[in-house]
Scaffold this active site. Structure first.
Site, mmCIF file in Angstrom:
data_model
loop_
_atom_site.group_PDB
_atom_site.id
_atom_site.type_symbol
_atom_site.label_atom_id
_atom_site.label_comp_id
_atom_site.label_asym_id
_atom_site.label_seq_id
_atom_site.Cartn_x
_atom_site.Cartn_y
_atom_site.Cartn_z
ATOM 1 N N SER A 19 0.835 -1.202 0.000
ATOM 2 C CA SER A 19 0.000 0.000 0.000
ATOM 3 C C SER A 19 0.869 1.250 0.000
ATOM 4 O O SER A 19 2.089 1.191 0.128
ATOM 5 C CB SER A 19 -0.923 0.014 1.228
ATOM 6 O OG SER A 19 -0.169 0.305 2.395
ATOM 7 N N SER A 31 0.800 3.753 2.219
ATOM 8 C CA SER A 31 0.764 4.458 3.498
ATOM 9 C C SER A 31 2.132 4.977 3.936
ATOM 10 O O SER A 31 2.219 5.858 4.786
ATOM 11 C CB SER A 31 0.198 3.540 4.594
ATOM 12 O OG SER A 31 1.097 2.495 4.891
ATOM 13 N N LYS A 57 4.964 0.748 9.582
ATOM 14 C CA LYS A 57 4.786 2.175 9.849
ATOM 15 C C LYS A 57 6.057 2.698 10.510
ATOM 16 O O LYS A 57 6.995 1.965 10.772
ATOM 17 C CB LYS A 57 3.592 2.419 10.786
ATOM 18 C CG LYS A 57 2.277 1.773 10.368
ATOM 19 C CD LYS A 57 1.629 2.450 9.179
ATOM 20 C CE LYS A 57 0.301 1.765 8.831
ATOM 21 N NZ LYS A 57 -0.275 2.318 7.589
ATOM 22 N N SER A 109 -3.038 7.062 5.590
ATOM 23 C CA SER A 109 -2.512 5.968 6.398
ATOM 24 C C SER A 109 -3.447 5.682 7.561
ATOM 25 O O SER A 109 -3.764 6.578 8.354
ATOM 26 C CB SER A 109 -1.114 6.321 6.943
ATOM 27 O OG SER A 109 -0.673 5.352 7.863
#
Length: 304
Positions: free
Chosen positions: A108, A110, A165, A269
């Site tokens: 993704s 994010s 993250k 995100s």
């Protein structure tokens, strides 16, 4: 543990395969091979006795190759041969990805612009401590995650999913995110504007800044048409009482044994702002290197 979680847990599948092939490999060394040897010795003794009798009677002896008989009887069955061949390879892969380095693919956007969709990354599995495979239980402490680290972890709402993250808050930190700017323990984080970032997936420009998170500079993106937190989709996560939310500001004090994570693509995100803290037991490792992106080989290099 349901079927979907089992199928999504490659470490568990690899572990089962290693145990299965390992059992066959050891059984062959300590039992099956000995049984084949016994059978071959009996057949060869009978062959030799028969030829000796024929010779004594002046008859023509059996011209069958003694070596061929022995080779045929000692040959491993196909299922044992393949298992024995796969076991060392599976064991090596299991050891490497469980204790040293594990590959992941970024699915993704994010973490754009730090990580792009399709990046193939390596994650250091031992930098945050040595953990038991499959159980992910820490048995040896090494280092703790630091603010600014790019970390892979098990998604708290579904342990079969791996998320990536950036660590924004460590245990005890008070995180304030107001008007899309961070403060950590009362100290505002420094920001330096850059040229706008053009999204590769759509012709949209995003505000781009360098965020210096307690000495760890990295690029982030913001979108003018998005709030800092979409309060309507914030979940009722564990220890949510440690946080206070509004559309322009949120404040969270990170509980002991937990971490606060945010994506670098801040307004695209779903992270700790929405589903809460990441417990230490969920940590997988620290992302440190992009080893390939087949759409953009220039992406190869370290992660900052």
């Amino acid at each position: 543990m349901n079927l979907q979680m089992i199928l999504g847990n490659f470490a568990l599948i690899l572990f089962v395969a290693m145990v299965f092939t390992g059992i066959i490999w050891f059984l062959d060394i300590f039992y099956f091979a000995k049984q084949r040897r016994i059978t071959a010795d009996k057949a060869l003794a009978a062959f030799d006795a028969r030829n000796a009798k024929l010779t004594a009677e002046g008859l023509k002896i059996d011209n069958t190759s003694r070596q061929a008989i022995e080779t045929a009887l000692l040959r491993q069955p196909t299922w044992i041969e393949y298992s024995g061949s796969f076991f060392p390879v599976i064991a090596l892969v299991f050891f490497l990805r469980s204790f040293l380095y594990e590959p992941f693919k970024i699915p993704s956007s994010s973490m754009v612009p730090t990580l792009l969709v399709g990046d193939l990354i390596l994650v250091n599995k031992f930098t945050y401590g040595i953990r038991l495979p499959v159980l992910n239980k820490k048995v040896v402490d090494v280092n703790n995650p630091q603010r600014g680290d790019v970390m892979v972890f098990k998604y708290p709402n579904d342990m079969s999913q791996d998320y990536i993250k950036r660590v924004v808050g460590v245990p005890g930190d008070t995180i304030v995110y107001e008007n899309k700017r961070l403060s950590v323990n009362g100290q505002p984080v420094a920001y330096t504007p850059l040229d706008d970032y053009l999204d590769d997936e759509s012709p949209v420009y995003h505000k781009q800044l360098v965020e210096n998170l307690t000495g760890v500079p990295h690029r982030i993106l913001n979108s003018d048409n998005k709030p800092g937190v979409e309060v309507a989709i914030v979940e009722n996560f564990p220890k949510r009482e440690a946080c206070d939310f509004s559309y322009e500001k949120f404040t969270c004090t990170v509980p002991a044994g937990n971490y606060f994570m945010m994506g670098d693509n801040r307004d695209h995100s779903l992270d700790s702002r929405y589903w809460g803290f990441v417990p230490d037991k969920n940590i997988v490792g620290k992302a440190f290197f992009v080893w390939m992106n087949f759409s953009n080989p220039k992406r190869i290099g370290g992660i900052h």
